[in-house]
Design a protein around this motif. Structure first.
Motif, mmCIF file in Angstrom:
data_model
loop_
_atom_site.group_PDB
_atom_site.id
_atom_site.type_symbol
_atom_site.label_atom_id
_atom_site.label_comp_id
_atom_site.label_asym_id
_atom_site.label_seq_id
_atom_site.Cartn_x
_atom_site.Cartn_y
_atom_site.Cartn_z
ATOM 1 N N ALA A 114 0.711 -1.207 0.048
ATOM 2 C CA ALA A 114 -0.177 -0.068 -0.041
ATOM 3 C C ALA A 114 0.921 1.228 0.045
ATOM 4 O O ALA A 114 0.387 2.261 -0.287
ATOM 5 C CB ALA A 114 -1.109 0.144 1.169
ATOM 6 N N VAL A 137 -3.347 -4.845 -3.794
ATOM 7 C CA VAL A 137 -2.647 -3.984 -3.243
ATOM 8 C C VAL A 137 -2.590 -4.558 -1.678
ATOM 9 O O VAL A 137 -3.724 -4.998 -1.362
ATOM 10 C CB VAL A 137 -3.244 -2.680 -3.097
ATOM 11 C CG1 VAL A 137 -2.657 -1.455 -2.174
ATOM 12 C CG2 VAL A 137 -3.286 -2.033 -4.506
ATOM 13 N N ALA A 139 -1.764 -4.234 2.524
ATOM 14 C CA ALA A 139 -1.690 -3.190 3.553
ATOM 15 C C ALA A 139 -0.273 -3.384 4.169
ATOM 16 O O ALA A 139 0.314 -4.428 4.019
ATOM 17 C CB ALA A 139 -2.619 -3.396 4.625
ATOM 18 N N VAL A 146 -4.514 4.525 2.937
ATOM 19 C CA VAL A 146 -3.942 4.910 1.473
ATOM 20 C C VAL A 146 -5.228 4.952 0.499
ATOM 21 O O VAL A 146 -5.092 5.541 -0.598
ATOM 22 C CB VAL A 146 -3.016 3.719 0.976
ATOM 23 C CG1 VAL A 146 -3.596 2.226 1.120
ATOM 24 C CG2 VAL A 146 -2.388 4.065 -0.241
ATOM 25 N N VAL A 147 -6.338 4.062 0.847
ATOM 26 C CA VAL A 147 -7.300 4.095 -0.256
ATOM 27 C C VAL A 147 -8.008 5.340 -0.240
ATOM 28 O O VAL A 147 -8.552 5.958 -1.207
ATOM 29 C CB VAL A 147 -8.308 3.063 0.009
ATOM 30 C CG1 VAL A 147 -9.450 3.224 -0.840
ATOM 31 C CG2 VAL A 147 -7.629 1.488 -0.096
ATOM 32 N N PHE A 179 -7.926 -4.197 -2.445
ATOM 33 C CA PHE A 179 -6.929 -4.029 -1.371
ATOM 34 C C PHE A 179 -7.280 -4.816 -0.395
ATOM 35 O O PHE A 179 -8.259 -5.138 0.210
ATOM 36 C CB PHE A 179 -7.265 -2.418 -0.656
ATOM 37 C CG PHE A 179 -6.494 -1.890 0.285
ATOM 38 C CD1 PHE A 179 -5.382 -1.479 0.201
ATOM 39 C CD2 PHE A 179 -7.011 -1.981 1.780
ATOM 40 C CE1 PHE A 179 -4.572 -1.438 1.453
ATOM 41 C CE2 PHE A 179 -6.624 -1.408 2.613
ATOM 42 C CZ PHE A 179 -5.226 -1.216 2.503
#
Length: 202
Positions: A114, A137, A139, A146-147, A179
């Protein structure tokens, strides 16, 4: 397939984790194991790059970095490869374009931490990467939000696959990304280099 290139058959699900691996460490191994399990991958390729165009300082010799990577990740499902050097490509988009042409019918997933997603929109031809294969992606410490903050994540929010459907990602038509929240390791290559425990003394 040419000598020195990883072997893959049509229908296989293969994750590609690229980076300088300067040096490889347990954090890389941890996200690789999570990707194998939660994205339902058959294999993961560690793409040890000749150098990162975004970094001013060059990495340790590639043979040294690959040897370290093999010690860190001795899993038979993981190939440690210098494919990028063999292809003569410099940027990720170029590399992945060649890879998809060389391995038709393989379901590739580009894997990244991430922390890399935060700067993804600075990568050369980053939109082309999203158009070539789905992106997984994972973590990383310090990138919990981040998202919310990554420009690429905001622009491609409609193409995000829910975490509960992560195993469908290899079959998703790009652009698509997912993610994964997961237990995190705070190890980093830069911290290891700063401690002076690398550069030929490993």
């Amino acid at each position: 397939m040419r000598q020195g290139f990883p072997i893959a058959s049509p229908g296989m699900r293969i994750g590609i984790l690229g980076g300088s691996f300067d040096p490889a460490h347990e954090g890389h191994a941890h996200i690789t194991r999570e990707a194998l399990r939660r994205f339902g991958l058959d294999r993961v390729w560690w793409l040890v790059s000749p150098g990162n165009p975004l970094k001013a300082r060059g990495p340790a010799p590639i043979a040294q970095r690959m040897a370290k990577a093999r010690r860190v990740m001795p899993d038979p499902r993981v190939d440690i490869t210098d494919l990028e050097a063999r292809l003569g490509t410099r940027y990720t988009a170029q590399t992945l374009r060649r890879v998809t042409a060389l391995y038709p019918g393989v379901h590739f997933v580009w894997l990244m931490g991430a922390d890399n997603l935060l700067q993804f929109d600075r990568w050369d031809n980053w939109r082309a990467i999203l158009g070539l294969m789905p992106v997984g992606v994972l973590a990383r410490p310090g990138a919990r939000f981040v998202v919310r903050h990554a420009r690429a994540a905001r622009l491609y929010a409609p193409m995000r696959l829910p975490e509960a459907e992560a195993r469908l990602l290899p079959f998703a038509a790009p652009p698509a990304w997912c993610f994964l929240q997961m237990p995190m390791s705070d190890l980093s290559s830069s911290a290891i280099r700063a401690q002076g425990a690398w550069r030929g003394r490993d």
